[in-house]
Design a protein around this motif. Structure first.
Motif, mmCIF file in Angstrom:
data_model
loop_
_atom_site.group_PDB
_atom_site.id
_atom_site.type_symbol
_atom_site.label_atom_id
_atom_site.label_comp_id
_atom_site.label_asym_id
_atom_site.label_seq_id
_atom_site.Cartn_x
_atom_site.Cartn_y
_atom_site.Cartn_z
ATOM 1 N N ALA A 96 -22.401 -82.903 76.521
ATOM 2 C CA ALA A 96 -22.422 -84.057 75.612
ATOM 3 C C ALA A 96 -21.770 -85.277 76.246
ATOM 4 N N ARG A 120 -23.603 -88.831 77.296
ATOM 5 C CA ARG A 120 -23.090 -90.098 76.796
ATOM 6 C C ARG A 120 -22.884 -91.090 77.939
ATOM 7 N N GLU A 179 -26.547 -92.673 79.599
ATOM 8 C CA GLU A 179 -27.548 -93.174 78.655
ATOM 9 C C GLU A 179 -28.549 -94.100 79.317
ATOM 10 N N THR A 195 -29.083 -81.615 80.556
ATOM 11 C CA THR A 195 -29.157 -80.776 79.357
ATOM 12 C C THR A 195 -29.468 -79.326 79.703
ATOM 13 N N THR A 209 -30.446 -82.316 66.540
ATOM 14 C CA THR A 209 -29.144 -82.526 65.891
ATOM 15 C C THR A 209 -28.104 -81.669 66.625
ATOM 16 N N PRO A 210 -27.458 -82.218 67.666
ATOM 17 C CA PRO A 210 -26.572 -81.398 68.508
ATOM 18 C C PRO A 210 -25.185 -81.174 67.937
ATOM 19 N N ALA A 211 -24.764 -81.946 66.943
ATOM 20 C CA ALA A 211 -23.389 -81.810 66.456
ATOM 21 C C ALA A 211 -23.084 -80.407 65.921
ATOM 22 N N ALA A 241 -16.934 -82.359 65.701
ATOM 23 C CA ALA A 241 -18.226 -82.556 66.367
ATOM 24 C C ALA A 241 -19.061 -83.608 65.653
ATOM 25 N N HIS A 242 -19.040 -83.623 64.332
ATOM 26 C CA HIS A 242 -19.783 -84.635 63.587
ATOM 27 C C HIS A 242 -19.174 -86.030 63.799
ATOM 28 N N GLY A 278 -17.748 -86.981 66.575
ATOM 29 C CA GLY A 278 -18.133 -87.389 67.917
ATOM 30 C C GLY A 278 -19.572 -87.846 68.021
ATOM 31 N N TYR A 279 -20.464 -87.215 67.241
ATOM 32 C CA TYR A 279 -21.879 -87.563 67.296
ATOM 33 C C TYR A 279 -22.305 -88.502 66.175
#
Length: 417
Positions: free
Chosen positions: A153, A157, A160, A171, A234-236, A298-299, A301-302
């Motif tokens: 992650a 970031r 990008e 990934t 949705t990676p969070a 996590a939410h 952060g994302y």
């Protein structure tokens, strides 16, 4: 008279008993067999301190003792033998055939009559160092999935502005490292299920994790007339679940350790079951608290995305499934995971089937659920219901002492009590 005098002298020399009632050597005839039995009776005390045991062909316990001799020799207390007998189907009613009121009293006699096979115990300092090293190893392995996802992650970031191929490579590398760490965590340490592991359960787990990434977007597009793709990831929730592998391993470890301590200290199966149930609730609550905190971070952060409640329910479901597999109930674990997978797959299938003429009522339950709580309500309901079912199963199954006798955490050698 001379004859009478001789008879009087003979009776006086024989101690007042007729000569015909004396055996050779000056002992009464009725006591001829008493002398040879005395050494046998003197040495008839059992090896481990119970009272005089049954002997002879009429002994009903001897057959059971020979049948389960290995279990009795390795046991460190009677309760472990009772757990083994319980696992082999010996109930209190069956114990009555062996002249005992219940399984525990039968286990006490077996524990007393079968000598223990003692192992050479390691020194206290050496054993403590070995246990510490072992815990450190499987803790580091359990941290690998979360660390890999967190590093991926961060790399995404920072990159990008790069092209799609570079980000895709990052990934894929992160996903492979996280998968390797997860496999290593499941093959060693507290999460290792041994022969109780089920391949179908792994497939169900992959489906559930895949739904965390793509399920909400797929269902949303199906409700809006699609699916058309590409689906939004949705990676969070996945990051929070990956970070929770280490807390899950420690929760399973704590449950196993304290359950075995309860097994050693309890004096009846009912007492053990009553002590394990609150321990199970405490471990599940501890993991849920840690998972909730990790999902929240996590939410943050994302910036949101994904089903928070659904991911928390999935984390509890996976914990209970692994806990059951570790303690010899892989079939129940696979059934719970399969039920959650079926519910998640059924939601988009009902939406698509509702487009057919005359079958619009099939999509009505999903429409109502999504309208009330969003697309994340589907995995929350599916995983929550399955987790509740596995929790009930765990309360029943893990309250049996036989579920905790396969292996002792932290013990490389078996020693007698």
């Amino acid at each position: 008279m001379p004859g009478a005098g001789e008879r009087a002298v003979g009776e006086e020399s024989s101690g007042g008993q007729p000569a015909g009632e004396r055996a050779a050597g000056g002992q009464p005839a009725g006591e001829e067999t008493a002398a040879p039995r005395a050494p046998e009776i003197a040495s008839a005390a059992p090896a481990r301190g119970l009272g005089a045991s049954r002997r002879g062909p009429a002994d009903p316990v001897k057959t059971l003792m020979h049948r389960h001799r290995a279990l009795c020799e390795r046991a460190v207390d009677p309760l472990e033998i009772a757990a083994g007998l319980e696992a082999h189907g010996v109930t209190d009613r069956a114990a009555a055939r062996y002249r005992h009121r219940d399984v525990f009293s039968l286990a006490e006699e077996l524990f007393a009559r079968v000598p223990a096979v003692t192992a050479e115990p390691a020194t206290g300092l050496r054993a403590q160092e070995r246990d510490t090293e072992t815990r450190a190893v499987w803790t580091l392995r359990a941290l690998v999935p979360g660390a890999a996802c967190l590093a991926t992650a961060g790399a995404l970031r920072l990159t990008e502005g790069l092209g799609g191929r570079g980000r895709l490579a990052i990934t894929l590398v992160g996903a492979v490292v996280a998968l390797i760490g997860l496999v290593l965590s499941l093959r060693s340490g507290p999460l290792h299920a041994g022969k109780g592991s089920s391949g179908t359960a792994h497939v169900y787990g992959c489906w559930l994790l895949g739904y965390v990434l793509y399920g909400d977007a797929l269902l949303g597009q199906a409700l809006s007339g699609g699916p058309e793709g590409p689906w939004t990831i949705t990676p969070a929730p996945m990051l929070g679940l990956a970070l929770s592998v280490a807390p899950a391993a420690w929760c399973v470890h704590l449950f196993s350790v304290h359950a075995h301590r309860r097994l050693n200290s309890s004096r009846a199966l009912e007492e053990f079951a009553a002590g394990v149930r609150p321990l199970l609730f405490g471990v599940v609550a501890l993991h849920l608290g840690a998972l909730t905190g990790l999902l929240y971070l996590a939410h943050l952060g994302y910036g949101g995305g994904g089903s928070f409640v659904g991911a928390a329910a999935l984390g509890v479901l996976l914990l209970l499934a692994r806990l059951l597999s570790v303690h010899g109930l892989p079939g129940h674990a696979a059934a719970g995971l399969a039920a959650a997978c079926a519910a998640e797959a059924l939601a988009p299938a009902l939406v698509l089937a509702g487009r057919l003429p005359g079958l619009h009522f099939l999509a009505r339950p999903v429409d109502v659920l999504v309208a009330a709580a969003g697309t994340g309500a589907v995995p929350a309901v599916a995983c929550g219901a399955a987790a509740l079912g596995l929790l009930i199963t765990a309360i029943v199954g893990l309250s049996r002492a036989s579920a905790h006798t396969a292996a002792r955490p932290g013990d490389e050698t078996r020693t007698a009590a």
